[in-house]
Enzyme design. Sequence first.
Site, mmCIF file in Angstrom:
data_model
loop_
_atom_site.group_PDB
_atom_site.id
_atom_site.type_symbol
_atom_site.label_atom_id
_atom_site.label_comp_id
_atom_site.label_asym_id
_atom_site.label_seq_id
_atom_site.Cartn_x
_atom_site.Cartn_y
_atom_site.Cartn_z
ATOM 1 N N LYS A 116 -7.484 -32.970 -5.540
ATOM 2 C CA LYS A 116 -8.736 -32.587 -4.883
ATOM 3 C C LYS A 116 -9.388 -31.515 -5.745
ATOM 4 C CE LYS A 116 -10.940 -31.484 -0.559
ATOM 5 N NZ LYS A 116 -12.057 -30.831 -1.257
ATOM 6 N N ARG A 121 -19.386 -33.161 -5.795
ATOM 7 C CA ARG A 121 -19.256 -34.590 -5.501
ATOM 8 C C ARG A 121 -20.493 -35.302 -6.049
ATOM 9 N NH1 ARG A 121 -16.822 -37.168 -0.852
ATOM 10 N NH2 ARG A 121 -16.827 -39.418 -1.242
ATOM 11 N N ARG A 136 -23.439 -35.113 -2.576
ATOM 12 C CA ARG A 136 -22.925 -35.603 -1.296
ATOM 13 C C ARG A 136 -23.987 -35.551 -0.211
ATOM 14 N NH1 ARG A 136 -17.888 -33.123 -0.021
ATOM 15 N NH2 ARG A 136 -18.154 -33.966 2.057
ATOM 16 N N GLU A 165 -16.253 -36.749 -8.942
ATOM 17 C CA GLU A 165 -16.426 -35.305 -8.895
ATOM 18 C C GLU A 165 -16.620 -34.810 -10.320
ATOM 19 O OE1 GLU A 165 -15.793 -31.975 -5.910
ATOM 20 O OE2 GLU A 165 -15.646 -34.139 -5.674
ATOM 21 N N PHE A 205 -13.149 -41.552 -8.837
ATOM 22 C CA PHE A 205 -12.061 -41.989 -7.955
ATOM 23 C C PHE A 205 -12.406 -43.209 -7.115
ATOM 24 C CE2 PHE A 205 -13.944 -38.083 -6.050
ATOM 25 C CZ PHE A 205 -14.619 -38.655 -4.978
ATOM 26 N N ARG A 276 -15.228 -39.582 8.767
ATOM 27 C CA ARG A 276 -13.905 -39.024 8.528
ATOM 28 C C ARG A 276 -12.903 -39.877 9.304
ATOM 29 N NH1 ARG A 276 -14.563 -34.066 6.165
ATOM 30 N NH2 ARG A 276 -16.518 -32.984 6.606
ATOM 31 N N LYS A 282 -7.281 -35.002 3.431
ATOM 32 C CA LYS A 282 -7.213 -33.902 2.469
ATOM 33 C C LYS A 282 -6.191 -32.865 2.930
ATOM 34 C CE LYS A 282 -11.171 -31.601 4.638
ATOM 35 N NZ LYS A 282 -12.568 -31.131 4.447
#
Length: 415
Positions: A116, A121, A136, A165, A205, A276, A282
């Site tokens: 992370k 982002r 983001r 990122e 990613f 989410r 995370k």
Amino acid sequence: DLAEQLRRLLTRATAPEQQWLRGLLTGEVRQGAGDGVVLKAIAEAAGVPEAAVRRAVMLAGFPGPVARAALVGGEEALAAVRLQVGRPLRPMLAAAAPTVTEAVARVEGPVAVESKLDGIRVQAHRAGGEVSLFTRSLEEVTDRLPEVVEVVAGLPGGDCVLDGEVVALARDGRPHPFQVTGARTASSADPDRLRAEVPLTTFLFDLLQHEGHDLVDLPAADRWDRLAALAPGQLVPRTVTDRPEEAERFAADRIAEGHEGVVVKDLAAPYAAGRRGAGWIKVKPRHTVDLVVLAVEWGSGRRRGWLSNIHLGARDENTGELVMLGKTFKGMTDRMLQWQTERFLALETGREGHVVHVRPEQVVEIAFDGVQASRRYPGGVALRFARVLRYRDDKPVEEVDTVQQVRRLGGPTDR
């Protein structure tokens, strides 16, 4: 036109409604309805399934066009909404877990554990050879990140949409403080000069679209395989395992390298943009400190009438004085708000506008994710994502943590 529609709306509205509408349009008030309320309202108003609305908003990026499509064309119009290269879609978000072991236990079978990164982002779109970059929040920042544009433009193949990122790394490979990276998108200065001073490294990613094929519904493992074939040199550090101890070791190594933590990913999960869920989890180390409340601000909205935002102070080891480190209103329950309103009014020493100054007698335990340099507060640092855990009536003010201790918690890359 829009002006005429607004005129008709204001004509129908009462005087208080007109005042509220004007404030909403000019940004003076925030209406407070989150996505869950707005999307449910669209579904009910149009008589369509809420799931269809959510998926359309995910792909369109914003609820406005989706509401229009739902009201005019119904479920058929929503089904026609597709991922469009060059138009940002909402990023997938991660749930949280206190430990890597718990995060791994929430997923059935092997998981991917990825670094992370504490960077920016970036969603990258390449259409017809032209690259567009979005944050983001779906703000376009293409002209501010020329080296990222070069990386995406240099990848093989045709049109694509990538998720990743970007972060500023020091010569030893450790990340600079977030503020250094963040300045690259926040600043209006010459991007070429900033690039020379603070070059960014691109990590990817996820791959969401490739050469006309939407990939958001594919399992994460398939999307990763395609991404690895497309951009092997830009992959985020990652391991795949079903052993919690191996995942914990990987996380410990990433944290030792100066990164925020890890994201545990379900290899079977689709890309659930804007939500989410259990697909991404995370895990970040949590710091806690005991601080003292220096002042409190009256709340607004649903917190009107309660003292809400607390000013946090730590003691300076050298002078013994209490120094402000920042504010927070997070982590407070209604019961806590009621209690602290009574408590701090009893400690009041004076007021400045909506700020109530209090005797520094109440200790509070604060959790936070990191420390960053700050010119705003006298302590020279501020706590990132500070939230209240509990009030400590068992601890005297003389035992609160010091500014120097807080700085050390931030490590060599205080942020």
